[in-house]
Design an enzyme around this catalytic site. Structure first.
Site, short mmCIF file in Angstrom:
data_model
loop_
_atom_site.label_atom_id
_atom_site.label_comp_id
_atom_site.label_asym_id
_atom_site.label_seq_id
_atom_site.Cartn_x
_atom_site.Cartn_y
_atom_site.Cartn_z
N ASP A 1 -8.72 8.16 -7.97
CA ASP A 1 -9.22 6.86 -8.28
C ASP A 1 -10.75 6.59 -8.28
O ASP A 1 -11.33 5.65 -8.21
CB ASP A 1 -8.50 5.71 -7.28
CG ASP A 1 -8.75 5.83 -5.78
OD1 ASP A 1 -9.67 6.86 -5.63
OD2 ASP A 1 -8.40 4.96 -5.08
N GLU B 1 0.83 -1.38 -0.08
CA GLU B 1 0.03 0.03 -0.04
C GLU B 1 0.86 1.25 0.00
O GLU B 1 0.61 2.42 -0.72
CB GLU B 1 -0.77 0.03 1.37
CG GLU B 1 -2.10 -0.94 1.21
CD GLU B 1 -3.19 -0.54 0.24
OE1 GLU B 1 -3.66 0.36 0.28
OE2 GLU B 1 -3.32 -1.53 -0.68
#
Length: 332
Positions: A57, A41
């Site tokens: 996103d 991540e």
């Protein structure tokens, strides 16, 4: 978008998975599993409680140790939990109405949240209550449901349990066709006969004896295929981004090949560039953001390496309004 769940979720429509404590992956095993996901991540093993940005996103702001998003409701759940610890009067309070609205609608808008990241970063850096809220929500929404799935499968190895947690973070733990329970189900359905191996752990899958590492290898294949070919129509638009996000499965495959089935006090895995890296056990949450020789925070991997390309994939989860039948317990 993949779906985050609170309290209870249903696997194959019948099995209730409750957010109760799991003892099979704990201590250093849990710590290393969390830190492996931190690499995928964030690019390092630290717990980035203070991280916050809009990575464009379609999920609003992404923040904290598990990439909690304003457009997928889990960020709002963190803030609700923090409100419980502060009495409901804290720096996030003026944004509550907007945050609740975006959590309900699944909006990627950041309008009205101009102070959001500055508040998140400030509290994430030094507020113990805010860090505790993030830890609790991560465990209740992602870690514990993934480990309850592992219990149902009868998994014995840290590596298999860790992979389920990481997939839950990336895909969500809900009942959509692209969520963790569906990927587990698709993997198990592929076994129509005994599948032997030499790992020493045998699962009972559809009445067949299946070696746990054989099952894990198939699960990794299923995850990669899903990233390239998601089943839910709303996820297919992002396939060109998600198909490149297989460094997580490559890292776990590397550990499988090395027969690192139990984590112990350290493991060797792959970083996001495919280079071997050692992940060591440490007290959960004590690692602070790394700083350079001048004391300035080192920029995150995503900002430094991926800034010229598409944003790294996040969990693809529907908005809160599509999860009403699954909400129960801790956060209601």
């Amino acid at each position: 978008m993949f779906q985050a769940r609170r309290g209870m979720l249903f696997v194959a429509g019948v099995a209730a998975i409750l957010t109760t404590a799991n003892a099979a992956l704990c201590g250093c095993s849990k710590d290393i599993a969390l830190r492996l996901t931190n690499i995928y991540e964030n690019g390092d093993t630290d717990f980035h409680y203070d991280y916050c940005e809009d990575i464009k996103d379609g999920r609003g702001f992404t923040a904290g140790i598990a990439g909690f998003c304003t457009g997928t409701a889990d960020a709002w759940v963190v803030i609700e939990e923090y409100h419980k610890l502060t009495g409901g009067n804290d720096d996030f309070s003026p944004m509550d109405e907007v945050l609740a609205k975006y959590a309900e609608s699944g909006s990627d808008s950041v309008s009205g949240l101009e102070d959001y990241c500055s508040v998140w970063k400030k509290l994430g850096e030094s507020d113990v209550k805010f860090q505790q809220a993030q830890d609790k929500v991560r465990d209740e929404m992602y870690y514990t449901p993934s480990q309850k799935l592992a219990d149902e499968l009868g998994l014995k190895f840290d590596i298999t349990r860790g992979e389920l947690y990481d997939t839950g973070i990336q895909h969500g733990v809900g009942d959509g066709a692209d969520g963790l329970p569906a990927l587990v189900s698709d993997t198990s359905k592929s076994f129509t006969a005994d599948a032997t191996g030499n790992s020493g752990s045998t699962l009972k899958v559809n009445g067949h004896n299946v070696d746990e590492i054989v099952w894990l290898k198939k699960f990794l294949e299923v995850v990669v295929d899903n990233l390239k070919n998601p089943k839910e129509a709303e996820n297919q638009a992002g396939t060109n981004v998600w198909a490149d996000d297989d460094y997580r499965t490559k890292s776990y495959s590397y550990m499988v090949d090395a027969k690192t089935y139990m984590f112990g006090s350290s493991v060797e895995a792959l970083d996001n560039d495919g280079n071997p890296t050692t992940v060591k056990c440490a007290a959960e949450g004590t690692s602070k953001r790394r700083r350079d020789v001048n004391g300035r925070p080192i920029r995150r991997y995503r900002q430094l390496v991926r800034s010229t390309g598409p944003p790294t994939s996040r969990r693809r989860r529907p908005p809160l309004s599509r999860r009403s039948n699954e909400l129960t317990g801790a956060f209601v």
